[in-house]
Design a protein around this motif. Structure first.
Motif, PDB file in Angstrom:
ATOM      1  N   UNK A 162       8.510   5.595  -4.502  1.00  0.00           N
ATOM      2  CA  UNK A 162       7.104   5.767  -4.163  1.00  0.00           C
ATOM      3  C   UNK A 162       6.207   5.766  -5.395  1.00  0.00           C
ATOM      4  N   UNK A 163       6.758   6.163  -6.538  1.00  0.00           N
ATOM      5  CA  UNK A 163       5.924   6.256  -7.737  1.00  0.00           C
ATOM      6  C   UNK A 163       6.312   5.252  -8.813  1.00  0.00           C
ATOM      7  N   UNK A 207      -5.270   9.786 -13.107  1.00  0.00           N
ATOM      8  CA  UNK A 207      -4.229   9.294 -12.218  1.00  0.00           C
ATOM      9  C   UNK A 207      -2.923   9.061 -12.968  1.00  0.00           C
ATOM     10  N   UNK A 215       0.838  -1.197   0.000  1.00  0.00           N
ATOM     11  CA  UNK A 215       0.000   0.000   0.000  1.00  0.00           C
ATOM     12  C   UNK A 215       0.875   1.250   0.000  1.00  0.00           C
ATOM     13  N   UNK A 216       1.962   1.182   0.766  1.00  0.00           N
ATOM     14  CA  UNK A 216       2.871   2.317   0.829  1.00  0.00           C
ATOM     15  C   UNK A 216       3.494   2.653  -0.507  1.00  0.00           C
ATOM     16  N   UNK A 217       3.647   1.667  -1.370  1.00  0.00           N
ATOM     17  CA  UNK A 217       4.229   1.894  -2.689  1.00  0.00           C
ATOM     18  C   UNK A 217       3.170   2.154  -3.742  1.00  0.00           C
ATOM     19  N   UNK A 218       1.919   2.243  -3.337  1.00  0.00           N
ATOM     20  CA  UNK A 218       0.866   2.558  -4.298  1.00  0.00           C
ATOM     21  C   UNK A 218       0.396   1.375  -5.114  1.00  0.00           C
ATOM     22  N   UNK A 226       4.068   2.244  -9.255  1.00  0.00           N
ATOM     23  CA  UNK A 226       2.829   2.445 -10.011  1.00  0.00           C
ATOM     24  C   UNK A 226       3.096   2.501 -11.509  1.00  0.00           C
ATOM     25  N   UNK A 244       0.234  12.401  -5.635  1.00  0.00           N
ATOM     26  CA  UNK A 244       1.566  11.791  -5.526  1.00  0.00           C
ATOM     27  C   UNK A 244       2.620  12.804  -5.139  1.00  0.00           C
ATOM     28  N   UNK A 245       2.500  14.011  -5.652  1.00  0.00           N
ATOM     29  CA  UNK A 245       3.442  15.047  -5.235  1.00  0.00           C
ATOM     30  C   UNK A 245       3.320  15.282  -3.729  1.00  0.00           C
ATOM     31  N   UNK A 301       6.888  12.563   2.661  1.00  0.00           N
ATOM     32  CA  UNK A 301       8.019  11.691   2.943  1.00  0.00           C
ATOM     33  C   UNK A 301       9.208  12.454   3.489  1.00  0.00           C
ATOM     34  N   UNK A 348      -4.583  -0.289  -2.665  1.00  0.00           N
ATOM     35  CA  UNK A 348      -5.334   0.757  -1.970  1.00  0.00           C
ATOM     36  C   UNK A 348      -6.053   0.107  -0.807  1.00  0.00           C
ATOM     37  N   UNK A 354      11.682   8.871  -2.806  1.00  0.00           N
ATOM     38  CA  UNK A 354      10.493   9.465  -3.429  1.00  0.00           C
ATOM     39  C   UNK A 354      10.213   8.792  -4.767  1.00  0.00           C
ATOM     40  N   UNK A 390       2.297  13.146  -1.499  1.00  0.00           N
ATOM     41  CA  UNK A 390       2.820  12.005  -0.754  1.00  0.00           C
ATOM     42  C   UNK A 390       4.341  12.027  -0.706  1.00  0.00           C
ATOM     43  N   UNK A 391       4.949  12.416  -1.797  1.00  0.00           N
ATOM     44  CA  UNK A 391       6.411  12.512  -1.797  1.00  0.00           C
ATOM     45  C   UNK A 391       6.855  13.600  -0.832  1.00  0.00           C
ATOM     46  N   UNK A 422       3.278  13.393 -14.083  1.00  0.00           N
ATOM     47  CA  UNK A 422       3.690  14.718 -13.625  1.00  0.00           C
ATOM     48  C   UNK A 422       4.686  14.578 -12.473  1.00  0.00           C
ATOM     49  N   UNK A 423       4.374  13.703 -11.542  1.00  0.00           N
ATOM     50  CA  UNK A 423       5.257  13.490 -10.389  1.00  0.00           C
ATOM     51  C   UNK A 423       6.565  12.855 -10.829  1.00  0.00           C
ATOM     52  N   UNK A 426      -5.952   2.506 -12.437  1.00  0.00           N
ATOM     53  CA  UNK A 426      -5.446   3.837 -12.758  1.00  0.00           C
ATOM     54  C   UNK A 426      -6.191   4.397 -13.969  1.00  0.00           C
ATOM     55  N   UNK A 477      -1.311  12.355 -13.359  1.00  0.00           N
ATOM     56  CA  UNK A 477      -0.708  12.757 -12.092  1.00  0.00           C
ATOM     57  C   UNK A 477       0.582  11.985 -11.840  1.00  0.00           C
ATOM     58  N   UNK A 478       0.542  10.705 -12.146  1.00  0.00           N
ATOM     59  CA  UNK A 478       1.715   9.854 -11.960  1.00  0.00           C
ATOM     60  C   UNK A 478       2.899  10.365 -12.769  1.00  0.00           C
TER      61      UNK A 478
END
Lengths: 223, 223
Positions: free
Chosen positions: A157-158, A83, A61-64, A161, B150-151, B157, A67, A154, B153-154, A89-90, A79, A86-87
């Motif tokens: 973290x993404x 989403x 869950x912490x790594x996405x 996903x 996601x931004x 962190x 859920x 960081x 969440x990072x 973009x990050x 997704x 957003x993914x």
DNA sequence: TAGGATGGAATTGTTAGACAAGAATGCACG
DNA sequence: CGTGCATTCTTGTCTAACAATTCCATCCTA
């Protein structure tokens, strides 16, 4: 002496092993989007205690990759277009900072160069899973090369996903591998020549292309 | 009717309550750097079961407020100069992207403006803990205003470690509050005027100042 | 006396079983 | 056919215990 090497073969911890196993099944699309994973089912399937399964689910869950909300079953996320935007973009935010920093020193991470070769091998052998794996390794190596532990965390973290979406939608099957290789090469070249702006530009272009490829494989969400 | 409001007063979960309590004690410097936190001690102190304490420690570890390795006691990290530089490099990466995106739309997040006011109140009242709290809220609101989960969440962190370092080293005690307020105002102004480059510049300047202030309070690490 | 090896103590990793509380589902009833 | 209630499933938390690892102190040896 009896240096009998503590059996560090598999992962050292039971939770780690379970976590890794489920992680691979999710990112490779073996467990499809929307699938529900209950603690007891995992525990019985893998012959571990429920708290162990719970811990693995929490880490995922912490790594996405999952859920979870209170008192509800964990589910592999679906997704949608918003989403994925957003993914990326990050992702662009992190990786652009990474390649800029790398270009400032002019050093190309050895692992990235190796991954670049691995991608070509996988593409020639038509082993798509390995191709995705090598692509993830390439981008992870770029970030790791900066040497910033927090930037890497960081990114972790993404990137899970990203791996998930690539594996689930199998977008890579429609991609010409040489195109990806060329885009990667442009980034590495800009880094080697010590041009941060060019590196950032090539990387952004590459990721925007990747995003577009992914979005084009998205199923229509109209009701 | 009997709408007897499920007692949602405190946090809904026991783990949440424990997590929040320990978190506050760490970031306020109540629990000093290098302090060891064992599962059993926390469990007995708070009258909870060991698994509950374990879960709270794991969540704190995920936010960088604790360091844990297998079979060893969790410890509040001691951030040396290199780590603080890494922390701010990562922080600038995220927040620069955030204010750029905000400036592109020209909208100043309402929460950020509110936090700006709160900082002034706290500074006037000389309540340093509140001042730090409001500063963290300000920067968090900037990132949240982008609307990227996601931004955010990072950012979560790393912002915990920022809070930790500010609370532990009490760097804020040497700072003229009006200076911070002015730097914040410059960022908000650039966002409102829709100038991404200026917003990024002012934010970078502000964070580099904050980093310098923090480093100047660092104890000498020569053996 | 100094150094290293060996033992015990402390701590975490994992398991088992149990109960309570919240959420979801289906069934019965209006 | 729709709504409300009860059953059932799932998670949250606790107690208890054992295994495995790490840490520390003591003892023995050189």
């Amino acid at each position: 002496m009896s240096t009998d090497a503590h059996l560090e073969l598999g992962p050292s911890s039971l939770t780690d092993a379970l976590y890794e196993s489920i992680r691979k099944r999710i990112v490779n699309g073996e467990i499809p989007q929307g699938e529900k994973l209950t603690e007891v089912r995992l525990a019985t399937e893998y012959n571990v205690a429920r708290p162990t399964a719970k811990a693995a689910l929490e880490r995922l869950t912490g790594l996405g990759l999952l859920r979870r909300t209170a008192h509800k079953t964990a589910v592999v996320p679906v997704l949608d277009e918003a989403e994925i935007r957003d993914l990326f973009f990050s992702r662009i935010t992190i990786e652009k900072a990474a390649v800029s920093a790398l270009a400032a020193t002019g050093e190309v991470p050895a692992d990235a160069a190796r991954a670049q070769v691995a991608i070509e091998y996988a593409a020639r052998d038509r082993v798509f899973e390995n191709q995705v794996e090598a692509d993830i390794t390439f981008h992870t190596a770029l970030v790791a090369g900066v040497g910033s532990r927090r930037l890497s965390r960081m990114h972790e973290l993404i990137i899970g996903e990203v791996h998930l979406s690539m594996g689930q939608y199998k977008a890579h099957r429609k991609v010409d591998p040489s195109t990806v290789a060329a885009e990667h090469a442009a980034v590495l070249e800009a880094i080697a020549s010590g041009d941060p702006a060019a590196a950032a530009h090539h990387l952004t272009h590459h990721l925007e292309q990747a995003e577009a490829r992914l979005l084009s494989t998205l199923p229509q969400t109209r009701s």
